[in-house]
Write a protein that holds these residues in place. Structure first.
Motif, mmCIF file in Angstrom:
data_model
loop_
_atom_site.group_PDB
_atom_site.id
_atom_site.type_symbol
_atom_site.label_atom_id
_atom_site.label_comp_id
_atom_site.label_asym_id
_atom_site.label_seq_id
_atom_site.Cartn_x
_atom_site.Cartn_y
_atom_site.Cartn_z
ATOM 1 N N LEU A 1 0.830 -1.219 0.000
ATOM 2 C CA LEU A 1 0.000 0.000 0.000
ATOM 3 C C LEU A 1 0.857 1.258 0.000
ATOM 4 C CD1 LEU A 1 -2.842 -1.093 2.418
ATOM 5 C CD2 LEU A 1 -3.073 -0.506 0.010
ATOM 6 N N VAL A 2 1.918 1.252 0.822
ATOM 7 C CA VAL A 2 2.787 2.429 0.882
ATOM 8 C C VAL A 2 3.523 2.628 -0.443
ATOM 9 C CG1 VAL A 2 4.859 3.372 1.970
ATOM 10 C CG2 VAL A 2 3.061 2.408 3.380
ATOM 11 N N SER A 3 3.965 1.531 -1.071
ATOM 12 C CA SER A 3 4.644 1.653 -2.372
ATOM 13 C C SER A 3 3.720 2.282 -3.393
ATOM 14 C CB SER A 3 5.072 0.286 -2.913
ATOM 15 O OG SER A 3 5.685 -0.466 -1.932
ATOM 16 N N LEU A 4 2.446 1.882 -3.330
ATOM 17 C CA LEU A 4 1.459 2.422 -4.250
ATOM 18 C C LEU A 4 1.312 3.931 -4.045
ATOM 19 C CD1 LEU A 4 -0.189 0.828 -6.267
ATOM 20 C CD2 LEU A 4 -2.070 0.754 -4.633
ATOM 21 N N CYS A 5 1.147 4.346 -2.799
ATOM 22 C CA CYS A 5 1.008 5.782 -2.479
ATOM 23 C C CYS A 5 2.251 6.543 -2.936
ATOM 24 C CB CYS A 5 0.865 6.001 -0.976
ATOM 25 S SG CYS A 5 -0.603 5.305 -0.277
ATOM 26 N N ALA A 6 3.416 5.975 -2.601
ATOM 27 C CA ALA A 6 4.674 6.669 -2.916
ATOM 28 C C ALA A 6 4.817 6.867 -4.414
ATOM 29 C CB ALA A 6 5.855 5.869 -2.361
ATOM 30 N N ALA A 7 4.448 5.839 -5.201
ATOM 31 C CA ALA A 7 4.601 5.938 -6.650
ATOM 32 C C ALA A 7 3.659 6.995 -7.219
ATOM 33 C CB ALA A 7 4.337 4.584 -7.287
ATOM 34 N N LEU A 8 2.401 7.001 -6.748
ATOM 35 C CA LEU A 8 1.412 7.962 -7.254
ATOM 36 C C LEU A 8 1.888 9.391 -7.003
ATOM 37 C CD1 LEU A 8 -1.955 6.357 -6.051
ATOM 38 C CD2 LEU A 8 -0.844 6.141 -8.269
ATOM 39 N N LEU A 9 2.268 9.652 -5.745
ATOM 40 C CA LEU A 9 2.681 11.015 -5.387
ATOM 41 C C LEU A 9 4.026 11.354 -6.010
ATOM 42 C CD1 LEU A 9 1.607 10.738 -1.692
ATOM 43 C CD2 LEU A 9 0.612 12.291 -3.368
ATOM 44 N N GLY A 10 4.877 10.325 -6.146
ATOM 45 C CA GLY A 10 6.225 10.544 -6.675
ATOM 46 C C GLY A 10 6.210 11.179 -8.055
ATOM 47 N N VAL A 11 5.264 10.766 -8.905
ATOM 48 C CA VAL A 11 5.216 11.303 -10.267
ATOM 49 C C VAL A 11 5.075 12.822 -10.217
ATOM 50 C CG1 VAL A 11 3.913 11.341 -12.411
ATOM 51 C CG2 VAL A 11 4.268 9.175 -11.224
ATOM 52 N N SER A 12 4.140 13.274 -9.405
ATOM 53 C CA SER A 12 3.923 14.711 -9.299
ATOM 54 C C SER A 12 5.134 15.414 -8.681
ATOM 55 C CB SER A 12 2.672 14.974 -8.466
ATOM 56 O OG SER A 12 2.316 16.311 -8.545
ATOM 57 N N LEU A 13 5.699 14.812 -7.622
ATOM 58 C CA LEU A 13 6.835 15.432 -6.936
ATOM 59 C C LEU A 13 8.045 15.539 -7.857
ATOM 60 C CD1 LEU A 13 6.612 13.735 -3.431
ATOM 61 C CD2 LEU A 13 6.035 16.082 -4.016
ATOM 62 N N VAL A 14 8.324 14.469 -8.600
ATOM 63 C CA VAL A 14 9.479 14.481 -9.498
ATOM 64 C C VAL A 14 9.288 15.539 -10.579
ATOM 65 C CG1 VAL A 14 10.653 13.154 -11.296
ATOM 66 C CG2 VAL A 14 10.230 12.114 -9.074
ATOM 67 N N LEU A 15 8.083 15.598 -11.156
ATOM 68 C CA LEU A 15 7.853 16.543 -12.247
ATOM 69 C C LEU A 15 7.881 17.985 -11.765
ATOM 70 C CD1 LEU A 15 5.159 14.585 -14.226
ATOM 71 C CD2 LEU A 15 7.426 15.198 -15.027
ATOM 72 N N LYS A 16 7.453 18.201 -10.531
ATOM 73 C CA LYS A 16 7.485 19.559 -9.979
ATOM 74 C C LYS A 16 8.868 19.901 -9.423
ATOM 75 C CE LYS A 16 3.770 20.963 -7.543
ATOM 76 N NZ LYS A 16 2.888 21.832 -8.300
ATOM 77 N N LYS A 17 9.827 19.017 -9.589
ATOM 78 C CA LYS A 17 11.190 19.190 -9.056
ATOM 79 C C LYS A 17 11.179 19.312 -7.526
ATOM 80 C CE LYS A 17 12.566 20.242 -13.443
ATOM 81 N NZ LYS A 17 12.680 19.032 -14.230
ATOM 82 N N TYR A 18 10.309 18.519 -6.914
ATOM 83 C CA TYR A 18 10.205 18.516 -5.458
ATOM 84 C C TYR A 18 10.723 17.198 -4.868
ATOM 85 C CZ TYR A 18 7.100 22.635 -5.185
ATOM 86 O OH TYR A 18 6.569 23.903 -5.233
ATOM 87 N N SER A 19 11.563 16.472 -5.639
ATOM 88 C CA SER A 19 11.998 15.158 -5.153
ATOM 89 C C SER A 19 12.608 15.238 -3.768
ATOM 90 C CB SER A 19 13.046 14.562 -6.087
ATOM 91 O OG SER A 19 12.634 14.633 -7.407
ATOM 92 N N MET A 20 13.321 16.337 -3.503
ATOM 93 C CA MET A 20 14.026 16.448 -2.229
ATOM 94 C C MET A 20 13.069 16.606 -1.046
ATOM 95 S SD MET A 20 17.055 15.812 -2.607
ATOM 96 C CE MET A 20 17.706 16.257 -1.003
#
Lengths: 235, 272
Positions: free
Chosen positions: B23-42
């Protein structure tokens, strides 16, 4: 009543005023170009009109029930978009994001609208292509289609033809002209004074304030116009 | 092999870890796309350090770690977002400041009370044994809420990720959705860090979306592919870590790196 009225508006960044005492209004059916040199306050004025930035002084009044969701906006491209994995259709459809208020999903009408706008701009054939793989002209068309999905009453354009070749530039201006003929109010920021004079009906020349406000014909013969248009020819 | 895996799932702590991890991997992947594209990975990385600090303080003061940490990290997420929006301090240095600061405070809090015991170590590097029954219930509830909110606000999140200025100009409440993304990320980070470790949890956020972006050309397919990669890598990781007796968090992270390399190769092949 005008769509937008600026009353004694002053604009600035972090305490530094870039333009002061701005008074003008945008009427329904206008095709207004805001021109001026870099730093003249024209982009800041656009941001203020779009409610992205509050004026330091004065008031901006929205008439005829103009809401933010009636506004279309063709912004300058951001670095984020250069490498964005989204299809043309997804980008265009996102212009409809406010059409249903808080309701989360798009309606069939929204999708039809997106298809219609893509057909109008001749990008229906590349609707499944990735945005980042398009040419500059195609990207700008996709963003214009998105802006058209959002625009019910008024369309703002921020340097819409920067970096495009002359053929694509003419095409884009023809499309914008067509929209204007169909009743859309257009407000464009441009540094290209020749195109502005050629295509738009009204010119607002900014230079730390409003230097000139009148029709394009009047502008050509005005002191401000003669200098700015002439000055550009020697560039 | 199948028997081996059957034995593995007869351990209830592994089943618990698998349920929460997926479940956590699923959440992380969904949010990760937006964070990476917004340059908010950090931000994900910064939040995990804050979460570590909060957990150390919670342990020192005898609070329930999860219930204390989730709200603290959520507040930190909102703060991080505000700070990175302001132009005075650049976003990346603001995040570095907050994350190292929180790490230092956490280590101090831990050493002043119990010393650097195994509990703190397991928070830093992750432990598959960390999940209690109660943690599982809380994690499942929270991650289902994260997934539901993501689906409901999917179109708005796309609009805000692709073009904040356009979204704001046409009347979308950009700040609200940025805050939503940050708060959901903070919940995901706290839920995942018990198993993955504070130092490794952001790999779950960053790698799957980057892998998916090598190959996919549509936002929706990026999201779905990232989710699939993330769940697959986590499940593989937990099985490998059981068989090879390796730390779960590090194993999952390394498998994500392998997936990224594979997708990068495929992506290059498709383009040429």
């Amino acid at each position: 009543m005008p769509l937008i009225t600026c009353e004694n508006v002053s604009l600035g960044y972090e305490g530094l005023t870039v333009a002061r005492d701005i008074n003008f209004s945008v009427n329904r059916g206008d095709y207004l170009s805001i021109i001026g040199r870099n730093g003249s306050g024209k982009s800041t004025l656009l941001k203020a009109l779009l409610r992205l930035k509050a004026p330091e002084k004065g008031k901006i009044i929205y008439g005829e029930g103009l809401r933010q969701s009636d506004i279309g906006y063709l912004a300058q491209q951001t670095p984020v978009q250069k490498d964005f994995p989204a299809s043309v259709f997804e980008v265009v459809l996102s212009g409809c994001v406010k059409s249903r208020g808080p309701f989360p999903f798009y309606s069939p009408d929204d999708k039809k609208k997106a298809h219609d706008k893509m057909a109008l701009l001749g990008i229906e054939g590349i609707k499944n292509k990735c945005f980042r793989e398009l040419s500059g002209g195609q990207q700008q068309r996709a963003l214009l289609a998105r802006a058209m999905c959002a625009a019910d009453k008024i369309l703002f354009l921020d340097e819409p033809v920067t970096g495009l070749d002359p053929v694509v530039t003419t095409e884009l201006f023809n499309i914008i002209n067509e929209m204007h003929k169909n009743g859309m109010t257009i407000v464009m920021v441009s540094h290209d004074v020749h195109c502005a004079v050629k295509y738009s009906g009204r010119i607002l020349h900014m230079n730390g304030g409003v230097l000139f406000d009148g029709t394009a014909e009047e502008y050509k013969t005005s002191a401000a116009g003669a200098e700015f248009i002439g000055g550009h020819k020697h560039d | 092999m199948i028997e081996y895996i059957q034995t593995m799932f007869s351990y209830s702590f592994i089943t618990r870890a698998l349920i929460v991890g997926v479940l956590v991997s699923l959440c992380a992947a969904l949010l990760g796309v937006s964070l990476v594209l917004k340059k908010y990975s950090m931000i994900g990385d910064g939040l995990s350090h804050v979460a570590f600090g909060a957990i150390a303080i919670a342990t020192a003061l005898g609070f329930a770690p999860m219930k204390f940490t989730v709200p603290v990290v959520a507040v930190a997420a909102v703060l991080l977002l505000r700070v990175s929006e302001s132009s005075k301090i650049k976003g990346d240095s603001a995040i570095a400041m907050i994350s190292t600061g929180a790490l230092a405070v956490g280590i101090l809090a831990a050493s002043m009370t119990t010393g650097m015991n195994t509990d703190i170590n397991s928070y830093l590097f992750g432990s598959i044994l960390a999940m209690t029954e109660e943690d599982v219930a809380l994690s499942v509830t929270l991650s289902l809420i994260v997934i539901a909110l993501f689906i409901v606000f999917y179109n708005k999140i796309f609009a805000v990720t692709f073009d904040e200025t356009f979204a704001a100009a046409t009347g979308t409440k950009v700040r609200l959705y940025n805050t939503l993304i940050a708060v959901l990320t903070s919940v995901t980070v706290v839920l995942g860090m018990r198993m993955m470790g504070a130092l490794l949890i952001s790999s779950l956020i960053i790698f799957p979306s980057l892998s998916a972006m090598r190959v996919c050309k549509r936002f929706r397919s990026v999201i779905i592919t990232a989710a699939a990669i993330s769940v697959f890598c986590f499940t593989t990781g937990i099985i490998v870590s059981y068989i090879a007796s390796t730390p779960t968090g590090a194993t999952v992270a390394v498998i994500n790196i392998c997936a990224f390399l594979a997708f990068a190769l495929v992506g290059r092949f498709i383009r040429s």
